[in-house]
Each structure stands twice: as structure tokens, then as C-alpha cells.
Design a protein around this motif. Structure first.
Motif, PDB file in Angstrom:
ATOM      1  N   LEU A  30       0.820  -1.207   0.000  1.00 47.77           N
ATOM      2  CA  LEU A  30       0.000   0.000   0.000  1.00 47.77           C
ATOM      3  C   LEU A  30       0.857   1.262   0.000  1.00 47.77           C
ATOM      4  CD1 LEU A  30      -2.893  -0.982   2.415  1.00 47.77           C
ATOM      5  CD2 LEU A  30      -2.953  -0.837  -0.077  1.00 47.77           C
ATOM      6  N   GLU A  31       1.996   1.220   0.682  1.00 49.03           N
ATOM      7  CA  GLU A  31       2.928   2.356   0.666  1.00 49.03           C
ATOM      8  C   GLU A  31       3.459   2.575  -0.755  1.00 49.03           C
ATOM      9  OE1 GLU A  31       7.147   3.734   2.661  1.00 49.03           O
ATOM     10  OE2 GLU A  31       6.053   2.061   3.537  1.00 49.03           O
ATOM     11  N   LEU A  32       3.823   1.492  -1.420  1.00 50.67           N
ATOM     12  CA  LEU A  32       4.281   1.585  -2.808  1.00 50.67           C
ATOM     13  C   LEU A  32       3.167   2.118  -3.700  1.00 50.67           C
ATOM     14  CD1 LEU A  32       6.358   1.072  -5.047  1.00 50.67           C
ATOM     15  CD2 LEU A  32       5.521  -1.301  -5.130  1.00 50.67           C
ATOM     16  N   ALA A  33       1.936   1.675  -3.477  1.00 52.52           N
ATOM     17  CA  ALA A  33       0.795   2.148  -4.265  1.00 52.52           C
ATOM     18  C   ALA A  33       0.617   3.649  -4.117  1.00 52.52           C
ATOM     19  CB  ALA A  33      -0.479   1.411  -3.850  1.00 52.52           C
ATOM     20  N   GLU A  34       0.789   4.159  -2.910  1.00 51.18           N
ATOM     21  CA  GLU A  34       0.685   5.610  -2.686  1.00 51.18           C
ATOM     22  C   GLU A  34       1.758   6.364  -3.467  1.00 51.18           C
ATOM     23  OE1 GLU A  34       0.845   6.387   1.500  1.00 51.18           O
ATOM     24  OE2 GLU A  34      -1.030   5.337   1.895  1.00 51.18           O
ATOM     25  N   ARG A  35       2.973   5.857  -3.443  1.00 49.90           N
ATOM     26  CA  ARG A  35       4.066   6.516  -4.169  1.00 49.90           C
ATOM     27  C   ARG A  35       3.846   6.460  -5.671  1.00 49.90           C
ATOM     28  NH1 ARG A  35       9.317   4.609  -0.656  1.00 49.90           N
ATOM     29  NH2 ARG A  35       8.741   5.762   1.210  1.00 49.90           N
ATOM     30  N   LEU A  36       3.408   5.307  -6.157  1.00 48.09           N
ATOM     31  CA  LEU A  36       3.121   5.189  -7.589  1.00 48.09           C
ATOM     32  C   LEU A  36       1.991   6.131  -8.000  1.00 48.09           C
ATOM     33  CD1 LEU A  36       3.353   1.320  -8.002  1.00 48.09           C
ATOM     34  CD2 LEU A  36       4.873   3.011  -9.046  1.00 48.09           C
ATOM     35  N   ALA A  37       0.996   6.270  -7.152  1.00 49.09           N
ATOM     36  CA  ALA A  37      -0.129   7.162  -7.448  1.00 49.09           C
ATOM     37  C   ALA A  37       0.340   8.612  -7.538  1.00 49.09           C
ATOM     38  CB  ALA A  37      -1.222   7.009  -6.388  1.00 49.09           C
ATOM     39  N   GLU A  38       1.253   9.010  -6.659  1.00 50.31           N
ATOM     40  CA  GLU A  38       1.796  10.378  -6.707  1.00 50.31           C
ATOM     41  C   GLU A  38       2.512  10.630  -8.025  1.00 50.31           C
ATOM     42  OE1 GLU A  38       4.317  10.900  -3.322  1.00 50.31           O
ATOM     43  OE2 GLU A  38       2.673  10.612  -1.897  1.00 50.31           O
ATOM     44  N   VAL A  39       3.337   9.681  -8.434  1.00 50.47           N
ATOM     45  CA  VAL A  39       4.075   9.818  -9.694  1.00 50.47           C
ATOM     46  C   VAL A  39       3.108   9.843 -10.873  1.00 50.47           C
ATOM     47  CG1 VAL A  39       5.717   8.663 -11.233  1.00 50.47           C
ATOM     48  CG2 VAL A  39       6.168   8.775  -8.779  1.00 50.47           C
ATOM     49  N   LEU A  40       2.142   8.964 -10.852  1.00 56.51           N
ATOM     50  CA  LEU A  40       1.162   8.892 -11.930  1.00 56.51           C
ATOM     51  C   LEU A  40       0.351  10.178 -12.026  1.00 56.51           C
ATOM     52  CD1 LEU A  40      -0.046   7.085 -14.123  1.00 56.51           C
ATOM     53  CD2 LEU A  40      -1.592   6.156 -12.411  1.00 56.51           C
ATOM     54  N   HIS A  41      -0.022  10.739 -10.895  1.00 56.82           N
ATOM     55  CA  HIS A  41      -0.800  11.976 -10.890  1.00 56.82           C
ATOM     56  C   HIS A  41      -0.005  13.136 -11.500  1.00 56.82           C
ATOM     57  CE1 HIS A  41      -3.891  14.770  -9.750  1.00 56.82           C
ATOM     58  NE2 HIS A  41      -3.035  15.486  -9.053  1.00 56.82           N
ATOM     59  N   LYS A  42       1.286  13.176 -11.224  1.00 56.93           N
ATOM     60  CA  LYS A  42       2.143  14.219 -11.811  1.00 56.93           C
ATOM     61  C   LYS A  42       2.327  14.000 -13.309  1.00 56.93           C
ATOM     62  CE  LYS A  42       4.645  15.228  -7.593  1.00 56.93           C
ATOM     63  NZ  LYS A  42       5.901  15.118  -6.861  1.00 56.93           N
ATOM     64  N   ALA A  43       2.434  12.728 -13.713  1.00 58.33           N
ATOM     65  CA  ALA A  43       2.659  12.407 -15.125  1.00 58.33           C
ATOM     66  C   ALA A  43       1.408  12.576 -15.975  1.00 58.33           C
ATOM     67  CB  ALA A  43       3.179  10.978 -15.251  1.00 58.33           C
ATOM     68  N   VAL A  44       0.241  12.269 -15.397  1.00 54.89           N
ATOM     69  CA  VAL A  44      -1.024  12.335 -16.130  1.00 54.89           C
ATOM     70  C   VAL A  44      -2.031  13.093 -15.261  1.00 54.89           C
ATOM     71  CG1 VAL A  44      -2.754  11.014 -17.409  1.00 54.89           C
ATOM     72  CG2 VAL A  44      -0.478  10.044 -17.055  1.00 54.89           C
ATOM     73  N   PRO A  45      -1.944  14.421 -15.231  1.00 53.54           N
ATOM     74  CA  PRO A  45      -2.818  15.197 -14.347  1.00 53.54           C
ATOM     75  C   PRO A  45      -4.304  15.143 -14.715  1.00 53.54           C
ATOM     76  CG  PRO A  45      -1.397  16.645 -15.641  1.00 53.54           C
ATOM     77  CD  PRO A  45      -0.983  15.248 -15.937  1.00 53.54           C
ATOM     78  N   SER A  46      -4.627  14.667 -15.895  1.00 55.94           N
ATOM     79  CA  SER A  46      -6.036  14.601 -16.304  1.00 55.94           C
ATOM     80  C   SER A  46      -6.800  13.452 -15.639  1.00 55.94           C
ATOM     81  CB  SER A  46      -6.139  14.464 -17.828  1.00 55.94           C
ATOM     82  OG  SER A  46      -5.520  13.264 -18.256  1.00 55.94           O
ATOM     83  N   LEU A  47      -6.092  12.519 -15.001  1.00 56.05           N
ATOM     84  CA  LEU A  47      -6.765  11.408 -14.329  1.00 56.05           C
ATOM     85  C   LEU A  47      -7.445  11.889 -13.053  1.00 56.05           C
ATOM     86  CD1 LEU A  47      -4.081   8.578 -14.583  1.00 56.05           C
ATOM     87  CD2 LEU A  47      -6.167   8.815 -15.930  1.00 56.05           C
ATOM     88  N   THR A  48      -8.574  11.269 -12.738  1.00 54.08           N
ATOM     89  CA  THR A  48      -9.268  11.604 -11.498  1.00 54.08           C
ATOM     90  C   THR A  48      -8.519  10.993 -10.321  1.00 54.08           C
ATOM     91  OG1 THR A  48     -10.665   9.627 -11.470  1.00 54.08           O
ATOM     92  CG2 THR A  48     -11.491  11.556 -12.692  1.00 54.08           C
ATOM     93  N   GLU A  49      -8.825  11.448  -9.135  1.00 53.32           N
ATOM     94  CA  GLU A  49      -8.185  10.927  -7.919  1.00 53.32           C
ATOM     95  C   GLU A  49      -8.446   9.428  -7.772  1.00 53.32           C
ATOM     96  OE1 GLU A  49      -5.532  11.725  -5.099  1.00 53.32           O
ATOM     97  OE2 GLU A  49      -6.330  13.257  -6.413  1.00 53.32           O
ATOM     98  N   GLN A  50      -9.666   8.995  -8.085  1.00 56.60           N
ATOM     99  CA  GLN A  50     -10.000   7.574  -7.986  1.00 56.60           C
ATOM    100  C   GLN A  50      -9.213   6.751  -9.002  1.00 56.60           C
ATOM    101  OE1 GLN A  50     -14.162   6.624  -8.264  1.00 56.60           O
ATOM    102  NE2 GLN A  50     -13.806   4.430  -8.243  1.00 56.60           N
ATOM    103  N   GLN A  51      -9.080   7.256 -10.222  1.00 49.89           N
ATOM    104  CA  GLN A  51      -8.314   6.535 -11.244  1.00 49.89           C
ATOM    105  C   GLN A  51      -6.850   6.401 -10.843  1.00 49.89           C
ATOM    106  OE1 GLN A  51      -9.354   9.173 -14.488  1.00 49.89           O
ATOM    107  NE2 GLN A  51     -10.572   7.565 -15.473  1.00 49.89           N
TER     108      GLN A  51
END
Length: 71
Positions: A30-51
Motif C-alpha cells: 500500500l505504501e508503494l501504491a501511494e508513491r506510484l499514485a503520486e508519480v502517476l498523478h504528476k505524469a497524467v494530471p487529467s486522471l481523477t483521484e480515484q483513477q
């Protein structure tokens, strides 16, 4: 009366584990998932928080369940 020890992750309090090592693995995933989500959000800002959250969990699960090259 029997006593049963269960473990709970601070990141996922609804889920219970009978083994501390399993709870630790789940917490690390889950810690890794949080970090991956942060990177993904920066890379693809058009995604929703849930995505972003779902994709982070999916990628972390793949990394934790894939066989290592040593296997």
C-alpha cells in the motif's frame, strides 16, 4: 476461552491478518501504491483521484505478485 492474535495495517484498518509478516507485506504494498499514485498523478494530471488511486494499487499489486528473476 481461546485468545487469537490478529494484525491490522494502519493503512488499511478494515483488513485483518493472522500473520505479522503478511500484514507487513500488505502495508509495504500500500505504501508503494501511494508513491506510484503520486508519480502517476504528476505524469497524467487529467486522471481523477480515484483513477490514480486504483492504478497505483494495481501497479503495486503487479510488482508484489510478479515472480522475481531469482525464482
Amino acid at each position: 476461552m481461546a485468545v487469537e492474535v490478529v494484525y491490522r495495517s494502519s493503512r488499511d484498518p478494515e483488513r485483518l491478518f493472522m500473520d505479522k509478516a503478511e500484514a507487513d507485506r500488505h502495508d509495504k504494498m500500500l505504501e508503494l501504491a501511494e508513491r506510484l499514485a503520486e508519480v502517476l498523478h504528476k505524469a497524467v494530471p487529467s486522471l481523477t483521484e480515484q483513477q490514480v488511486e486504483e492504478a497505483g494499487i494495481y501497479m503495486a499489486c503487479l510488482l508484489y505478485t510478479s515472480p522475481s528473476p531469482r525464482d
